[in-house]
Design an enzyme around this catalytic site. Structure first.
Site, PDB file in Angstrom:
ATOM      1  NE  ARG A 197     -11.121   8.746  37.812  1.00 58.23           N
ATOM      2  CZ  ARG A 197     -11.028   8.357  36.642  1.00 58.23           C
ATOM      3  NH1 ARG A 197     -11.837   9.043  35.843  1.00 58.23           N
ATOM      4  NH2 ARG A 197     -10.353   7.416  36.232  1.00 58.23           N
ATOM      5  CG  ASP A 237      -7.452  10.914  32.250  1.00 57.57           C
ATOM      6  OD1 ASP A 237      -7.392  11.124  33.365  1.00 57.57           O
ATOM      7  OD2 ASP A 237      -7.500   9.674  31.912  1.00 57.57           O
ATOM      8  CB  SER A 273     -15.704   7.903  31.634  1.00 59.35           C
ATOM      9  OG  SER A 273     -16.262   8.743  32.410  1.00 59.35           O
ATOM     10  N   GLY A 291     -13.284  16.405  30.970  1.00 67.60           N
ATOM     11  CA  GLY A 291     -13.180  15.328  32.196  1.00 67.60           C
ATOM     12  C   GLY A 291     -11.844  15.412  32.879  1.00 67.60           C
ATOM     13  CE1 TYR A 340     -15.040   3.249  30.078  1.00 66.49           C
ATOM     14  CE2 TYR A 340     -13.642   1.350  30.988  1.00 66.49           C
ATOM     15  CZ  TYR A 340     -13.785   2.806  30.498  1.00 66.49           C
ATOM     16  OH  TYR A 340     -12.652   3.715  30.856  1.00 66.49           O
ATOM     17  CB  SER A 351     -10.247   0.872  29.980  1.00 63.92           C
ATOM     18  OG  SER A 351     -10.410   0.350  31.083  1.00 63.92           O
ATOM     19  CB  ALA A 378     -14.649  11.617  23.739  1.00 62.79           C
ATOM     20  CD  GLU A 427     -12.670  -2.245  34.570  1.00 66.28           C
ATOM     21  OE1 GLU A 427     -13.473  -3.182  34.407  1.00 66.28           O
ATOM     22  OE2 GLU A 427     -12.414  -1.958  35.689  1.00 66.28           O
ATOM     23  CE  LYS A 478     -12.294   3.643  27.193  1.00 67.10           C
ATOM     24  NZ  LYS A 478     -11.942   4.663  27.110  1.00 67.10           N
TER      25      LYS A 478
END
Length: 314
Positions: free
Chosen positions: A185, A14, A85, A12, A150, A126, A82, A128, A154
């Site tokens: 992205r 990152d 995402s 990905g 999500y 995150s 991982a 979030e 997290k």
């Protein structure tokens, strides 16, 4: 002897930037994928570092697979990036999101607990997790109020990291990263969707950019800068969690306007709102306070939203 690092989720955004960063530091870099032989690792190829990485197959939800990967790599540092995402996709695939993020993190922690000389562990948290903080900058002491599958995944993994750190004295920490973008992205992320569509329109496409809410505000940073913060966390004497953010928040409408403005276009001529892209729940304002990272890691975000747009358009 070179230090060894294992990046879980290396393909990905990152993972790619982190691999390049660690290689520049002289690390031996290992990367895991669910199918290391069948994966193309396109981002790593574009970055010119694929041939410098040792790959192994690891399924995060399979404990035996994780334990074998740790023993084969013999890494001193593990970066768990991982998992599913996308916040939006998590509403469609909640079980897969929870399994890949939370169960994956649990298996990493449990496997490290069983190793005689356990590696240092970084978990990609995150912003979030905070939910909507009413426009106030969130720091390490701000309570969590996750508002998507999500974010729940997290947040659950964050507390697992915290528990294993205290219960088993593992060097395990979470980087609570706010939005960080780059050209790597995929287009399912709204920032890349905006950038890619605007560039095509500039080249003559007649398409219209369809978006959901334009009034949501986010703290957008530049992904390559955030990678250094991850590494710095594992270089400390004591494991701690850190918020990583710019401290500046902008409405999505500003991001759109800045993108089209930098291309010499009037955004209102090319953008429309579509109810299909509005999520069941969405944070109105998200902004972080990275004061602790500044004081303890000597880390400060150099790039803000307008810089991010400019670099993504290059």
């Amino acid at each position: 002897m070179k230090k060894k690092a294992l990046i879980c989720g290396i393909s990905g955004q990152d993972g790619t930037y982190l691999a390049k960063f660690l290689l520049s530091k002289g690390y031996e870099v290992w990367g895991s994928s669910r199918d290391a032989q069948g994966s193309g690792f396109l981002n790593l190829m574009k970055s010119g570092v694929k041939n410098d990485i040792k790959f192994l197959t690891m399924v995060p939800e399979d404990f035996r697979s994780v334990l074998v990967a740790l023993r084969n790599s013999q890494a001193q540092e593990i970066y768990y990036l991982a998992g599913q995402s996308s916040v939006g996709l998590s509403f469609e695939q909640p079980a897969e999101t929870i399994q890949s993020i939370t169960f994956g993190a649990l298996n990493i922690l449990e496997a490290c607990r069983m190793i005689n000389d356990p590696p240092k562990i970084y978990f990609a948290g995150s912003s979030e997790c905070f939910g909507d903080t009413g426009g106030l900058p969130a720091n390490e002491d701000t309570p969590f109020h996750p508002q998507s599958p999500y974010a729940v995944a997290k947040a659950s993994a964050f507390w697992l990291v915290d528990n294993y750190r205290e219960a088993y004295n593992l060097f395990a920490c979470t980087g609570i990263l706010f939005n960080h973008e780059s050209p790597m992205r995929p287009e399912r992320f709204v920032t890349q969707k905006i950038i890619s569509t605007a560039k095509r329109i500039k080249q003559g496409s007649s398409e219209v950019l369809e978006l959901g809410r334009l009034d949501i505000s986010r703290d957008w940073g530049w992904a390559p800068e955030y990678i250094e913060a991850m590494w710095l966390m594992l270089q400390q004497d004591t494991p701690e969690d850190f918020v990583i953010a710019t401290g500046e928040t902008n409405p999505l409408e500003f991001f759109v306007a800045e993108t089209f403005n930098q291309l010499g276009l009037a955004w209102k001529d090319h953008v429309t709102q579509n109810q299909e892209f509005i999520r069941p729940t969405d944070l109105l304002v998200s902004v972080g306070d990275a004061g602790k990272a500044r004081d303890k890691l000597n880390w400060i975000a150099k790039s803000k939203m307008k810089d991010v747009v400019r670099m993504m358009l290059m």
